[in-house]
Design an enzyme around this catalytic site. Structure first.
Site, PDB file in Angstrom:
ATOM      1  CB  VAL A 158      -0.953  -0.002   1.211  1.00 49.64           C
ATOM      2  CG1 VAL A 158      -1.825   1.252   1.209  1.00 49.64           C
ATOM      3  CG2 VAL A 158      -1.819  -1.255   1.216  1.00 49.64           C
ATOM      4  CE1 TYR A 159       5.408   5.586   2.770  1.00 48.61           C
ATOM      5  CE2 TYR A 159       7.050   3.892   2.308  1.00 48.61           C
ATOM      6  CZ  TYR A 159       6.736   5.206   2.594  1.00 48.61           C
ATOM      7  OH  TYR A 159       7.736   6.146   2.693  1.00 48.61           O
TER       8      TYR A 159
END
Length: 241
Positions: A158-159
Site C-alpha cells: 500500500v505504502y
C-alpha cells in the site's frame, strides 16, 4: 525574503527541513495537521534563534483545510510535500483492503495533488519556484521487479504503490511546467530514524533534511522531473547542483 511551505513539518524530517530552510534565510510556513503541535515545533526553533517561521494548520486530507491555508499565504517560492503515512505493517497484495489503500493514498497522493494545485498560482509568481515531493527508494519498480530478492522489501504494497504513484505525478507535473522556471523533483530522504520508522534506520533526521533541502536549493541549471535516492543511488561527486 523567499518563503517555503513544508507539509507535515512539526516533527521528523519535515521539522529538519523547516529548520534548514529557516537557517538559509527563508520565511518558513511549518504545516501541521494539529496546530498545537505545529506551534510547539515553532517554539523549539525560535528557542534556537530562528524567528522567520510560523505554524500553519494544514491537513492535506481536507480540502477545506488546504483552502484555508492557501488564504493565509500571499506569496510562496517553495513547496515541500513532506506529509505522509505508512498505513501500518505488514501489508499484502492479497489481503490489504481498498479502504487501506484509500487512507494511505489520501495523504501520500491525493494530499500532494490538493496542496500543489492550491498553491501553484503563488508558485508561478515566484522567480525560481521549487517543488520537492518526498518519496522513497521502496517505490522503485525496477528494484522491486526482482521478486526473488528477499533483501528488497515487498511487504508494504500500500505504502510502496502510493509513492510510486507520487513519482509518476512528479514527472508529469515537471513535464507540464518544463518551459518555466520551475524545478520539480521527487527525493528519497533515506532510511531515517524517526517516529515513522520506529526510530530505526541508517540516516539521522538531520541527514535526511539535508537531502531534501538540497533539491529545494538547486539553481536554474539543476534537475527537474527526476527522482533522487542518494542513500541508495549516490549522485556523482561532480554534480553541478
Amino acid at each position: 525574503m523567499k518563503s517555503a511551505l513544508i507539509t507535515g513539518a512539526n516533527k521528523g524530517i519535515g521539522f529538519e527541513v523547516a529548520k534548514i530552510l529557516a537557517q538559509k534565510g527563508f520565511f518558513v510556513y511549518l504545516g501541521s495537521r494539529n496546530l498545537a503541535n505545529g506551534q510547539a515545533a515553532v517554539e523549539k526553533l525560535k528557542a534556537q534563534g530562528l524567528t522567520n517561521i510560523t505554524a500553519l494548520q494544514l491537513d492535506v486530507t481536507s480540502q477545506s483545510s488546504v483552502d484555508a491555508a492557501r488564504k493565509a499565504i500571499s506569496s510562496l517560492d517553495v513547496l515541500v510535500n513532506n506529509a505522509g503515512i505508512a498505513g501500518g505493517f505488514e501489508q499484502s497484495a492479497l489481503t490489504s483492503t481498498a479502504d487501506q489503500y484509500q487512507q494511505v493514498y489520501d495523504t501520500n497522493v491525493f494530499g500532494v495533488v490538493r496542496v500543489t494545485q492550491a498553491f501553484i498560482d503563488l508558485l508561478k509568481n515566484a522567480p525560481e519556484p521549487r517543488i520537492v515531493n518526498v518519496s522513497t527508494a521502496m517505490a522503485s519498480l525496477s528494484a522491486a521487479a526482482d521478486i526473488f530478492n528477499d533483501n528488497y522489501p515487498k511487504r508494504y504494497v500500500v505504502y510502496q504503490s502510493s509513492k510510486s504513484a507520487l513519482n509518476m505525478y512528479t514527472v508529469n507535473l515537471a513535464y507540464e511546467l518544463r518551459d518555466t522556471a520551475f524545478k520539480v523533483n521527487a527525493v528519497c530522504p533515506g532510511y531515517t530514524q524517526t517516529d515513522f520508522t520506529g526510530h530505526q534506520g541508517t540516516s539521522t533526521p538531520e541527514e535526511a533534511g539535508q537531502r531534501i533541502a538540497k533539491y529545494v536549493l538547486v539553481g536554474q541549471n539543476g534537475p527537474t522531473g527526476q527522482y533522487f535516492s542518494e542513500e541508495y543511488f549516490p549522485a556523482p561527486a561532480n554534480c553541478p547542483w
